[in-house]
Design a protein around this motif. Structure first.
Motif, short mmCIF file in Angstrom:
data_model
loop_
_atom_site.label_atom_id
_atom_site.label_comp_id
_atom_site.label_asym_id
_atom_site.label_seq_id
_atom_site.Cartn_x
_atom_site.Cartn_y
_atom_site.Cartn_z
N ILE A 151 0.85 -1.18 0.00
CA ILE A 151 0.00 0.00 0.00
C ILE A 151 0.89 1.23 0.00
O ILE A 151 1.89 1.28 0.69
N GLY A 152 0.50 2.21 -0.78
CA GLY A 152 1.35 3.38 -0.94
C GLY A 152 1.39 4.26 0.29
O GLY A 152 0.49 4.24 1.12
N GLY A 153 2.45 5.06 0.39
CA GLY A 153 2.68 5.90 1.55
C GLY A 153 1.55 6.87 1.85
O GLY A 153 1.22 7.11 3.00
N ILE A 154 0.95 7.44 0.81
CA ILE A 154 -0.11 8.42 1.02
C ILE A 154 -1.32 7.75 1.69
O ILE A 154 -1.84 8.23 2.70
N VAL A 155 -1.74 6.61 1.14
CA VAL A 155 -2.89 5.91 1.69
C VAL A 155 -2.58 5.41 3.11
O VAL A 155 -3.40 5.55 4.02
N LEU A 156 -1.39 4.86 3.30
CA LEU A 156 -0.99 4.40 4.63
C LEU A 156 -1.04 5.52 5.64
O LEU A 156 -1.56 5.36 6.74
N GLY A 157 -0.48 6.67 5.25
CA GLY A 157 -0.46 7.81 6.15
C GLY A 157 -1.86 8.21 6.55
O GLY A 157 -2.13 8.51 7.72
N TYR A 158 -2.76 8.18 5.60
CA TYR A 158 -4.13 8.58 5.88
C TYR A 158 -4.81 7.59 6.82
O TYR A 158 -5.48 7.97 7.77
N ILE A 159 -4.63 6.29 6.55
CA ILE A 159 -5.21 5.26 7.41
C ILE A 159 -4.73 5.44 8.85
O ILE A 159 -5.52 5.43 9.80
N SER A 168 14.10 5.68 5.43
CA SER A 168 13.72 6.58 6.52
C SER A 168 14.22 7.99 6.23
O SER A 168 13.52 8.96 6.45
N PHE A 169 15.43 8.07 5.74
CA PHE A 169 16.02 9.39 5.52
C PHE A 169 15.30 10.13 4.41
O PHE A 169 15.13 11.34 4.46
N LYS A 170 14.87 9.39 3.38
CA LYS A 170 14.24 10.04 2.24
C LYS A 170 12.71 10.12 2.38
O LYS A 170 12.02 10.50 1.44
N LEU A 171 12.19 9.73 3.54
CA LEU A 171 10.73 9.61 3.70
C LEU A 171 10.00 10.90 3.30
O LEU A 171 10.35 11.97 3.75
N PHE A 172 8.99 10.74 2.46
CA PHE A 172 8.21 11.93 2.07
C PHE A 172 6.71 11.68 2.17
O PHE A 172 6.01 12.35 2.94
N ASP A 173 6.21 10.69 1.43
CA ASP A 173 4.77 10.45 1.34
C ASP A 173 4.13 10.32 2.72
O ASP A 173 3.12 10.96 3.02
N GLN A 174 4.69 9.44 3.53
CA GLN A 174 4.11 9.18 4.84
C GLN A 174 4.11 10.43 5.70
O GLN A 174 3.15 10.71 6.42
N ASN A 175 5.20 11.18 5.63
CA ASN A 175 5.31 12.42 6.39
C ASN A 175 4.23 13.40 5.96
O ASN A 175 3.55 14.01 6.78
N LEU A 176 4.08 13.54 4.65
CA LEU A 176 3.08 14.47 4.12
C LEU A 176 1.67 14.06 4.53
O LEU A 176 0.86 14.88 4.94
N ALA A 177 1.37 12.77 4.45
CA ALA A 177 0.00 12.32 4.70
C ALA A 177 -0.31 12.24 6.19
O ALA A 177 -1.42 12.57 6.60
N LEU A 178 0.62 11.81 7.01
CA LEU A 178 0.31 11.61 8.42
C LEU A 178 0.27 12.93 9.19
O LEU A 178 -0.71 13.22 9.88
N THR A 179 1.31 13.72 9.10
CA THR A 179 1.33 14.95 9.89
C THR A 179 1.37 16.21 9.02
O THR A 179 0.98 17.27 9.47
N GLY A 180 1.86 16.09 7.80
CA GLY A 180 1.97 17.26 6.94
C GLY A 180 2.92 18.30 7.50
O GLY A 180 2.87 19.46 7.13
N GLY A 181 3.76 17.90 8.46
CA GLY A 181 4.70 18.84 9.05
C GLY A 181 4.12 19.60 10.24
O GLY A 181 4.82 20.35 10.90
N GLU A 182 2.83 19.40 10.51
CA GLU A 182 2.19 20.10 11.63
C GLU A 182 2.74 19.60 12.95
O GLU A 182 3.24 18.49 13.04
N PRO A 183 2.67 20.32 14.03
CA PRO A 183 2.27 21.73 14.10
C PRO A 183 3.43 22.66 13.79
O PRO A 183 4.53 22.46 14.28
N ALA A 184 3.17 23.65 12.99
CA ALA A 184 4.15 24.70 12.66
C ALA A 184 5.50 24.13 12.25
O ALA A 184 6.53 24.48 12.82
N HIS A 185 5.52 23.21 11.30
CA HIS A 185 6.75 22.62 10.75
C HIS A 185 7.54 21.79 11.75
O HIS A 185 8.66 21.39 11.47
N ALA A 186 6.99 21.51 12.94
CA ALA A 186 7.78 20.81 13.95
C ALA A 186 7.99 19.34 13.61
O ALA A 186 8.96 18.73 14.05
N SER A 187 7.09 18.74 12.82
CA SER A 187 7.28 17.33 12.47
C SER A 187 7.67 17.17 11.01
O SER A 187 7.34 16.20 10.36
N GLU A 188 8.36 18.21 10.50
CA GLU A 188 8.70 18.22 9.08
C GLU A 188 10.06 17.54 8.89
O GLU A 188 11.01 17.87 9.57
#
Lengths: 280, 283
Positions: free
Chosen positions: B111-119, B212-232
């Motif tokens: 399952i792709g990172g975007i869908v996983l992040g959302y689930i 892990s180092f290159k992680l993007f999709d999951q990061n974008l879908a799960l937290t989106g960098g919120e709050p205020a870029h702290a989980s970016e």
């Protein structure tokens, strides 16, 4: 001793059973929620089963398929995955054969560049690649496979080369002596021997292309084409109120075909992944 | 034979090479050059030297993202590999039902990172709200652990498959010999299985580290960098610098960040390969 190890194994089986149930729970949760009516889906009630009046039947699924551009996105994803993977398999296996059989500075440089490209993160070239794809008209679902061939060639060539080094040269020489040209030798002699590697590479590349989000998002003409990951992200991106029910149904419809294919071909998939890793 | 094949290079080599030039080499070189420019589109680039790099180093969000990524990579790499190896060891003991367990554990990989992040966003937010805690988007610590859980859930199965293949390729004689010599299972694991498993460990560490180092999709879908870029994380930070921040200077800085990111990934992965490869033994 025998008896003791049997009870220990029993305990481990129980542990693994619990663990694997926990493993599939997130997916089950989405399936359950996809059958709820809109008002019953909220943050704190995601774990609850729907009651009789909350049960929505297949409504969410029909509205997901009907309205949200789901079918178009599904079709685009399918086209992109099939064309890209087929292209990668054919071109990269040919290229890898050439690289391993012809020994020159050029092929050595090519090999080095391919291996190098595997480590480079996509962010390094996302802006320039999107721009180039725009200029060369590679921004449609039918043409984007060229971009995937270019960006995905590294892994494929690397894996094919790893396998081809282990094929004895004598077989090909015999074919050549019997009068086969390089093209016939490759397609009639080498390619059939490559079958296990073709499966491995095919599976890894399919998993990548089907689930890829950023590359198609940046490269494709956004106003006209979407793929499934883009669609999912688009709907939660805060474009008005997100309809949770159809969203859940959309996820189920996305995940379901993959799981069905996986369960049917899991033997090959797991073997392919293991073989691919050993070569890597 | 070599000469014979060489004549056919337009058929064998050219298609892949042309696509590779178009899809990798040219954008890569352009990217390198643009990191030294101020630009909004590729045609309107003015050379500014290393000032983009200086600004990238001064960007606090970038430093923040680096530390977040570093912490995430270390913890997730260790957790994933230990758990995957543990499960692989259990599944090679001859327990009943090994195949269905393997099937289930591997499944999240498809399952792709975007869908996983959302689930996982739905699931974790539900847990947090039941516990009366702030949601993922409001607390960076929860976002961090959410990402770790998500990454473990996705990657353990894949690494487990590699470890199982590695364990199965160890000749049975070695383990029997150890048993006859009176080695305990614990000793057998540390002295026989683990050294023979080093090639698998090299691959798994490489994959988890770079993933892990290159992680993007999951990061974008799960937290989106919120709050205020702290989980970016770094990849998301670069993306935001490119496409979200407004102002003509940011694209150049984003490209400079991307070059730095690229160098980091290459340095870390080659260092790791060198370290673990030296520990591999000949069978």
């Amino acid at each position: 001793m025998q008896k003791r190890s049997r009870t220990i194994n029993g305990i481990w089986t129980a542990v693994l059973t619990v663990l694997s149930l926990a493993w599939i729970y997130p997916i089950v949760m989405v399936v359950i929620n996809s059958f709820k009516v809109e008002s019953a889906i909220s943050t704190s009630t995601a774990f609850q089963l729907p009651t009789a009046e909350q049960f929505a039947g297949l409504d969410n699924f029909t509205s997901a398929i009907g309205s949200q551009g789901f079918l178009a996105a599904f079709f685009n994803s399918l086209v992109i995955s099939v064309t890209s993977v087929v292209l990668i398999l054919i071109c990269c296996s040919m290229c890898a054969w050439f690289i391993t059989r012809v020994n020159s500075k050029v092929t050595k440089l090519c090999y080095f560049l391919f291996v190098f490209s595997m480590v480079v993160p996509f962010q390094m070239l996302m802006f320039t690649l999107a721009n180039l794809a725009d200029k060369t008209k590679l921004n449609t679902p039918f043409n984007i496979c060229i971009v995937y061939l270019g960006f995905g060639a590294g892994l494929a060539v690397f894996m094919f080369c790893g396998f081809m080094k282990s094929i004895p040269l004598e077989i090909e020489e015999a074919a050549m002596i019997d009068g086969c040209g390089p093209i016939r030798t490759f397609f009639l002699v080498v390619l059939p021997m490559l079958k296990p590697t073709l499966v491995s590479v095919g599976i890894l590349e399919t998993m990548w292309v089907w689930n890829d989000y950023l590359l198609p998002y940046l490269v494709l003409d956004k106003t006209k084409y979407m793929t499934i990951p883009i669609l999912v992200q688009y709907f939660r991106g805060g474009y008005g109120k997100v309809e949770m029910g159809p969203m859940m149904a959309c996820i189920v419809l996305t995940v379901l075909p993959i799981i069905i294919i996986y369960v049917l071909g899991q033997k090959h998939i797991i073997k392919g992944v293991a073989a691919g890793a050993v070569k890597g | 034979m070599q000469k014979n094949i060489r004549k056919y290079w337009p058929i064998f080599l050219l298609p892949t090479l042309a696509a590779f030039l178009l899809g990798f080499v040219i954008p890569f070189c352009q990217g390198l050059y643009l990191s030294l420019c101020k630009f909004t589109t590729i045609n309107k680039a003015t050379f500014v030297g290393f000032s983009n790099y200086v600004k990238a180093f001064q960007d606090e969000l970038f430093a923040n993202a680096f530390w977040f990524t570093a912490k995430f990579t270390v913890v997730s790499t260790i957790l994933i590999n230990i758990l995957a190896l543990a499960i692989a060891l259990l599944l090679t003991r001859g327990i009943k039902g090994t195949t269905p367990f393997r099937t289930v554990f591997f499944m999240p990989n498809l399952i792709g990172g975007i869908v996983l992040g959302y689930i996982w966003q739905i699931l974790l937010n539900c847990v947090l709200s039941l516990l009366g805690k702030p949601l993922l988007a409001l607390n960076a610590t929860y976002g961090y652990w959410g990402l770790i859980i998500l990454m473990c859930w996705q990657q353990i199965g894949y690494m487990m498959i590699i470890y199982i293949a590695g364990l199965q390729s160890i000749p049975n004689d070695y383990i029997e010999a150890a048993y006859i010599d009176g080695a305990t299972p614990w000793q057998t694991f540390w002295k026989v299985k683990l050294p023979n498993l080093m090639p698998s460990i090299t691959i798994c560490l490489f994959l988890t580290l770079t993933n892990s180092f290159k992680l993007f999709d999951q990061n974008l879908a799960l937290t989106g960098g919120e709050p205020a870029h702290a989980s970016e994380m770094l990849a998301l930070n670069i993306y935001q610098t490119f496409y979200v921040r407004s102002g003509p200077q940011w694209k150049g800085i984003g490209q400079a960040k991307a070059v730095l990111f690229c160098i980091l990934v290459i340095a870390i992965s080659s260092l790791q390969l060198k370290l673990t490869k030296s520990k591999e033994v000949q069978q």
